[in-house]
Each structure stands twice: as C-alpha cells, then as structure tokens.
Design a protein around this motif. Structure first.
Motif, PDB file in Angstrom:
ATOM      1  N   LYS A  65       0.826  -1.205   0.000  1.00 42.66           N
ATOM      2  CA  LYS A  65       0.000   0.000   0.000  1.00 42.66           C
ATOM      3  C   LYS A  65       0.861   1.257   0.000  1.00 42.66           C
ATOM      4  O   LYS A  65       0.467   2.291  -0.534  1.00 42.66           O
ATOM      5  CB  LYS A  65      -0.910   0.017   1.233  1.00 42.66           C
ATOM      6  CG  LYS A  65      -2.097  -0.903   1.110  1.00 42.66           C
ATOM      7  CD  LYS A  65      -2.953  -0.898   2.351  1.00 42.66           C
ATOM      8  CE  LYS A  65      -3.283   0.490   2.791  1.00 42.66           C
ATOM      9  NZ  LYS A  65      -4.082   0.558   3.999  1.00 42.66           N
ATOM     10  N   LEU A  66       2.047   1.182   0.589  1.00 42.33           N
ATOM     11  CA  LEU A  66       2.955   2.323   0.624  1.00 42.33           C
ATOM     12  C   LEU A  66       3.725   2.475  -0.687  1.00 42.33           C
ATOM     13  O   LEU A  66       4.484   3.428  -0.862  1.00 42.33           O
ATOM     14  CB  LEU A  66       3.926   2.198   1.793  1.00 42.33           C
ATOM     15  CG  LEU A  66       3.290   2.284   3.174  1.00 42.33           C
ATOM     16  CD1 LEU A  66       4.317   1.983   4.265  1.00 42.33           C
ATOM     17  CD2 LEU A  66       2.671   3.660   3.389  1.00 42.33           C
ATOM     18  N   GLY A  67       3.574   1.519  -1.603  1.00 48.73           N
ATOM     19  CA  GLY A  67       4.130   1.679  -2.936  1.00 48.73           C
ATOM     20  C   GLY A  67       5.480   1.048  -3.203  1.00 48.73           C
ATOM     21  O   GLY A  67       6.105   1.350  -4.222  1.00 48.73           O
ATOM     22  N   VAL A  68       5.961   0.150  -2.326  1.00 50.54           N
ATOM     23  CA  VAL A  68       7.297  -0.407  -2.546  1.00 50.54           C
ATOM     24  C   VAL A  68       7.376  -1.266  -3.806  1.00 50.54           C
ATOM     25  O   VAL A  68       8.469  -1.477  -4.324  1.00 50.54           O
ATOM     26  CB  VAL A  68       7.808  -1.211  -1.323  1.00 50.54           C
ATOM     27  CG1 VAL A  68       7.898  -0.334  -0.099  1.00 50.54           C
ATOM     28  CG2 VAL A  68       6.963  -2.437  -1.059  1.00 50.54           C
ATOM     29  N   ASN A  69       6.243  -1.730  -4.307  1.00 54.96           N
ATOM     30  CA  ASN A  69       6.262  -2.548  -5.528  1.00 54.96           C
ATOM     31  C   ASN A  69       6.609  -1.745  -6.772  1.00 54.96           C
ATOM     32  O   ASN A  69       6.945  -2.329  -7.809  1.00 54.96           O
ATOM     33  CB  ASN A  69       4.913  -3.247  -5.719  1.00 54.96           C
ATOM     34  CG  ASN A  69       4.727  -4.388  -4.740  1.00 54.96           C
ATOM     35  OD1 ASN A  69       5.685  -4.987  -4.285  1.00 54.96           O
ATOM     36  ND2 ASN A  69       3.487  -4.671  -4.402  1.00 54.96           N
ATOM     37  N   THR A  70       6.534  -0.428  -6.683  1.00 55.22           N
ATOM     38  CA  THR A  70       6.841   0.411  -7.847  1.00 55.22           C
ATOM     39  C   THR A  70       7.889   1.485  -7.558  1.00 55.22           C
ATOM     40  O   THR A  70       8.264   2.229  -8.465  1.00 55.22           O
ATOM     41  CB  THR A  70       5.560   1.103  -8.357  1.00 55.22           C
ATOM     42  OG1 THR A  70       4.987   1.862  -7.295  1.00 55.22           O
ATOM     43  CG2 THR A  70       4.550   0.084  -8.852  1.00 55.22           C
ATOM     44  N   LYS A  71       8.364   1.567  -6.320  1.00 57.76           N
ATOM     45  CA  LYS A  71       9.340   2.610  -5.962  1.00 57.76           C
ATOM     46  C   LYS A  71      10.726   2.300  -6.516  1.00 57.76           C
ATOM     47  O   LYS A  71      11.093   1.150  -6.727  1.00 57.76           O
ATOM     48  CB  LYS A  71       9.450   2.737  -4.436  1.00 57.76           C
ATOM     49  CG  LYS A  71       8.298   3.442  -3.797  1.00 57.76           C
ATOM     50  CD  LYS A  71       8.558   3.641  -2.315  1.00 57.76           C
ATOM     51  CE  LYS A  71       7.423   4.426  -1.687  1.00 57.76           C
ATOM     52  NZ  LYS A  71       7.657   4.639  -0.256  1.00 57.76           N
ATOM     53  N   GLU A  72      11.489   3.373  -6.706  1.00 56.41           N
ATOM     54  CA  GLU A  72      12.906   3.247  -7.050  1.00 56.41           C
ATOM     55  C   GLU A  72      13.629   2.623  -5.857  1.00 56.41           C
ATOM     56  O   GLU A  72      13.172   2.725  -4.721  1.00 56.41           O
ATOM     57  CB  GLU A  72      13.499   4.633  -7.314  1.00 56.41           C
ATOM     58  CG  GLU A  72      12.839   5.376  -8.448  1.00 56.41           C
ATOM     59  CD  GLU A  72      13.468   5.028  -9.774  1.00 56.41           C
ATOM     60  OE1 GLU A  72      14.662   4.739  -9.817  1.00 56.41           O
ATOM     61  OE2 GLU A  72      12.736   5.059 -10.778  1.00 56.41           O
ATOM     62  N   MET A  73      14.784   2.021  -6.118  1.00 54.33           N
ATOM     63  CA  MET A  73      15.544   1.403  -5.041  1.00 54.33           C
ATOM     64  C   MET A  73      16.042   2.481  -4.077  1.00 54.33           C
ATOM     65  O   MET A  73      16.551   3.516  -4.503  1.00 54.33           O
ATOM     66  CB  MET A  73      16.735   0.602  -5.586  1.00 54.33           C
ATOM     67  CG  MET A  73      16.314  -0.603  -6.406  1.00 54.33           C
ATOM     68  SD  MET A  73      15.293  -1.791  -5.511  1.00 54.33           S
ATOM     69  CE  MET A  73      13.707  -1.585  -6.325  1.00 54.33           C
ATOM     70  N   PRO A  74      15.887   2.241  -2.766  1.00 56.65           N
ATOM     71  CA  PRO A  74      16.261   3.238  -1.767  1.00 56.65           C
ATOM     72  C   PRO A  74      17.734   3.145  -1.388  1.00 56.65           C
ATOM     73  O   PRO A  74      18.431   2.188  -1.733  1.00 56.65           O
ATOM     74  CB  PRO A  74      15.397   2.848  -0.572  1.00 56.65           C
ATOM     75  CG  PRO A  74      15.312   1.355  -0.684  1.00 56.65           C
ATOM     76  CD  PRO A  74      15.245   1.081  -2.169  1.00 56.65           C
ATOM     77  N   ASP A  75      18.201   4.153  -0.672  1.00 54.09           N
ATOM     78  CA  ASP A  75      19.531   4.099  -0.081  1.00 54.09           C
ATOM     79  C   ASP A  75      19.515   3.115   1.076  1.00 54.09           C
ATOM     80  O   ASP A  75      18.471   2.843   1.667  1.00 54.09           O
ATOM     81  CB  ASP A  75      19.936   5.483   0.436  1.00 54.09           C
ATOM     82  CG  ASP A  75      20.120   6.485  -0.692  1.00 54.09           C
ATOM     83  OD1 ASP A  75      20.474   6.066  -1.817  1.00 54.09           O
ATOM     84  OD2 ASP A  75      19.905   7.686  -0.438  1.00 54.09           O
TER      85      ASP A  75
END
Length: 109
Positions: A65-75
């Motif tokens: 729901k927070l969008g991790v399936n489509t987010k850019e890779m984080p630091d």
C-alpha cells in the motif's frame, strides 16, 4: 520530587499498521492530524519513534500500500526490516527491501 523513568509503548495491529479503524481508508498519518488534542502532541510520537530500536516488523500488505512494488531502489539504512508476506510484494517490492540491507548486492538476484 523524584519521578519514575517510563517508556511509552504504542500498540499496533499485527499487520504493522496503526489504524483508527478497520478499513484501509483509515490511517493515523491522515486522521490524527485532524483530531484536536491529538494533533498537538503527535510530534512527540514521531520524535520518540526516531529513537527506538533499529528493527522494524511490517507486513507485505502495508508495504505494498505504501508503494514499494513500484518505488525506485532506496539508499541503505541502519534499520533492519522483517517483512511477513505471502502474496502482496512483487519482485520490485522484495528487491526494495533487499536494497535497504547493507549486505545486498545486485549479484544476489
């Protein structure tokens, strides 16, 4: 006067989401700032949250729901995540959390 040293613990649901109700439309980050008497002290919760343990237990449902399936890779982060999921995270969502880990490399995929 001597005062005891106390620790505030906030209870949350098993899926890792602190909620103001039983539906996905209700969320403290949206609802609590609107409630008089709560919004004035909400900053205290966020300040305490920054000083807590470096482990985070979450569900794949909430993270999707927070969008991790489509987010850019984080630091990378010092926080270690434990994610419980059967079917909410796709490959990108899994890689998102792997990239937060300090030992992850692209060779692992």
């Amino acid at each position: 006067m001597d005062r005891p040293i106390t620790t505030l613990f906030m209870l949350m649901s098993v899926d890792g989401k602190i909620s103001t109700g039983a539906t996905d439309d209700l969320d403290i980050d949206k609802d609590f700032p609107k409630i008089a008497g709560v919004r004035e002290g909400l900053h205290q919760y966020y300040e305490i949250e920054q000083t807590t343990d470096l482990w985070s237990l979450n569900s794949g449902r909430v993270q999707a729901k927070l969008g991790v399936n489509t987010k850019e890779m984080p630091d990378k982060t010092p926080v270690s995540f434990v994610i419980i999921d059967n079917d909410h995270l796709n490959k990108n969502g899994v890689l998102y959390f792997c990239s937060l880990n300090s030992v992850y490399t692209s060779d692992m995929v």
